[in-house]
Design an enzyme around this catalytic site. Structure first.
Site, PDB file in Angstrom:
ATOM      1  N   LYS A   1      36.792  37.503  62.597  1.00 51.18           N
ATOM      2  CA  LYS A   1      36.084  36.668  63.982  1.00 51.18           C
ATOM      3  C   LYS A   1      34.776  36.096  63.468  1.00 51.18           C
ATOM      4  O   LYS A   1      33.864  35.801  64.540  1.00 51.18           O
ATOM      5  CB  LYS A   1      35.911  37.681  65.131  1.00 51.18           C
TER       6      LYS A   1
ATOM      7  N   HIS B   1      30.044  44.048  37.702  1.00 45.52           N
ATOM      8  CA  HIS B   1      31.234  44.893  38.101  1.00 45.52           C
ATOM      9  C   HIS B   1      31.116  46.162  37.262  1.00 45.52           C
ATOM     10  O   HIS B   1      31.616  46.674  36.238  1.00 45.52           O
ATOM     11  CB  HIS B   1      32.539  44.432  37.901  1.00 45.52           C
TER      12      HIS B   1
ATOM     13  N   ARG C   1      43.355  47.880  41.702  1.00 48.16           N
ATOM     14  CA  ARG C   1      42.908  49.110  40.964  1.00 48.16           C
ATOM     15  C   ARG C   1      41.584  49.662  41.241  1.00 48.16           C
ATOM     16  O   ARG C   1      41.427  50.958  41.654  1.00 48.16           O
ATOM     17  CB  ARG C   1      42.679  48.607  39.535  1.00 48.16           C
ATOM     18  N   THR C   2      40.772  48.816  41.542  1.00 48.77           N
ATOM     19  CA  THR C   2      39.256  49.256  41.859  1.00 48.77           C
ATOM     20  C   THR C   2      39.355  50.095  43.250  1.00 48.77           C
ATOM     21  O   THR C   2      38.672  51.005  43.418  1.00 48.77           O
ATOM     22  CB  THR C   2      38.437  48.029  41.906  1.00 48.77           C
TER      23      THR C   2
ATOM     24  N   ARG D   1      32.850  45.652  47.389  1.00 50.69           N
ATOM     25  CA  ARG D   1      33.369  44.299  46.923  1.00 50.69           C
ATOM     26  C   ARG D   1      33.333  43.084  47.517  1.00 50.69           C
ATOM     27  O   ARG D   1      33.639  42.832  48.798  1.00 50.69           O
ATOM     28  CB  ARG D   1      34.802  44.505  46.441  1.00 50.69           C
TER      29      ARG D   1
HETATM   30  C1  NCD Z   1      38.373  42.603  37.558  1.00 54.60           C
HETATM   31  C2  NCD Z   1      37.814  42.090  38.745  1.00 54.60           C
HETATM   32  O1  NCD Z   1      38.084  42.166  39.733  1.00 54.60           O
HETATM   33  O2  NCD Z   1      36.338  41.837  38.327  1.00 54.60           O
HETATM   34  N1  NCD Z   1      39.557  43.541  37.889  1.00 54.60           N
HETATM   35  C3  NCD Z   1      38.828  44.800  37.768  1.00 54.60           C
HETATM   36  O3  NCD Z   1      38.354  45.055  38.850  1.00 54.60           O
HETATM   37  N2  NCD Z   1      39.867  45.711  37.370  1.00 54.60           N
HETATM   38  C4  NCD Z   1      38.832  41.316  36.504  1.00 54.60           C
HETATM   39  C5  NCD Z   1      39.623  40.146  37.138  1.00 54.60           C
HETATM   40  O4  NCD Z   1      39.739  40.201  38.375  1.00 54.60           O
HETATM   41  O5  NCD Z   1      39.942  39.628  36.413  1.00 54.60           O
END
Ligand code: NCD
Length: 306
Positions: A83, A133, A55-56, A105
């Site tokens: 690497k 987040h 999603r993100t 991320r």
């Molecule tokens: C979350 C994450 O990756 O922190 N998901 C997200 O970004 N929609 C929550 C999760 O992984 O449970």
């Protein structure tokens, strides 16, 4: 306007509200036939993803493209990271390519803070370890506000694996800044005393989901993050689900107007029953759609788009 969005704590109430209002304007666009705005034409947004994401990642990509930015997607798998290249050397490469914004991320808490020292562009935290987040918290706040009309005074229960949840941490920070009342609910092993103490000024803690539900406007279920668990935090999945899973019977304890949220990905049948996830009270799909508008607003405001 702030330059980076590394933590929900970077946002005071006025800035957060500006982002939510701007997201509302962006959302109005998604109903149009041509969804694109020229606001970030000629600017480059790099998506730097060291951890898995559905999603993100898609959401940030869609957001940048709708603002006409050039988008570069980098995933650690298949890059020189395998690497052994360090985050710093990767950052210097991005810097050399002239990234105006880097969305990162990473499995290490604090990675976005380090990155901000090495690049000139804006850094946006898309999830760092178990830390934060912030854009998830913004899209959650946006969803609550659009469904329930306000955030001030709203009673929000955040339920489950608080210990490993960057979503929970960012939500506590943002929601309390915006005047909501947050209660963390879960087994004591997943809401350790130091976490509870650190958040105690801002939130309440309960180990009894059934007691909290009747007085909640919003219940936000968290994924049980087994990939981050080295110990056993509860006896079995079934036991967890019996005490802390949201099934149909429990959902009926909520007030009529209350909504059910989950950031995804879900463990259907564990923290949330499929009938609940797919019920009209669930905002799970809306949260994803709102994510694009919110991330458009964030990129637009951080990059000073026109
Ligand atoms: C979350 C994450 O990756 O922190 N998901 C997200 O970004 N929609 C929550 C999760 O992984 O449970």
């Amino acid at each position: 306007m702030i330059k980076h969005l590394r933590s929900a704590a970077d946002l005071d109430a006025a800035t957060a509200t500006l982002i939510l209002d701007t997201a509302g304007e962006m959302a109005a666009l998604s109903g149009r036939e041509v969804k694109k705005l020229p606001a970030l034409r000629g600017r480059t947004v790099v998506n730097l993803f060291y951890e898995d994401s559905t999603r993100t990642r898609i959401s940030f990509e869609a957001a940048a493209k709708r603002l006409s930015a050039d988008v570069i997607n980098f995933s650690a798998k298949g890059s020189s990271v395998s690497k052994g290249e360090s985050l710093k050397d990767t950052a210097l490469t991005l810097q050399a390519m002239g990234a105006d914004a880097v969305v990162i991320r990473h499995s290490a808490s604090g990675a976005p803070h380090r990155l901000a020292n090495w690049v000139d562009g804006s850094v946006v935290n898309a999830g760092d370890g178990t830390h934060e987040h912030p854009t998830q918290a913004l899209l959650d706040a946006y969803t609550m506000r659009s469904r329930l009309g306000r955030l001030d005074g709203l009673k929000v229960a955040i339920v489950g694996d608080v210990l490993h949840s960057r979503v929970a941490r960012s939500n506590v920070l943002l929601l309390t800044t915006l005047g909501a009342q947050v209660t963390l609910v879960g087994p004591p092993t997943l809401i350790p005393l130091d976490v509870a103490a650190a958040l105690a000024e801002k939130t309440q803690v309960s180990y009894d989901l059934d007691a909290v539900l009747p007085d909640s406007d919003v219940v936000m279920m968290l994924r049980v993050q087994t990939e981050r668990m080295q110990d056993s935090y509860f006896p079995s999945a079934r036991e967890y689900s019996r005490r802390y899973g949201l099934d149909v019977a429990r959902m009926k304890k909520l007030p009529e107007h209350a909504i059910v949220m989950h950031p995804g990905p879900m463990n259907r049948g564990m923290e949330i029953a499929p009938e609940v996830a797919d019920s009209p009270r669930s905002t799970i799909v809306e949260q994803v759609a709102n994510g694009v508008s919110v991330r458009m607003a964030v990129l637009y405001l951080l990059l000073g788009g026109k």
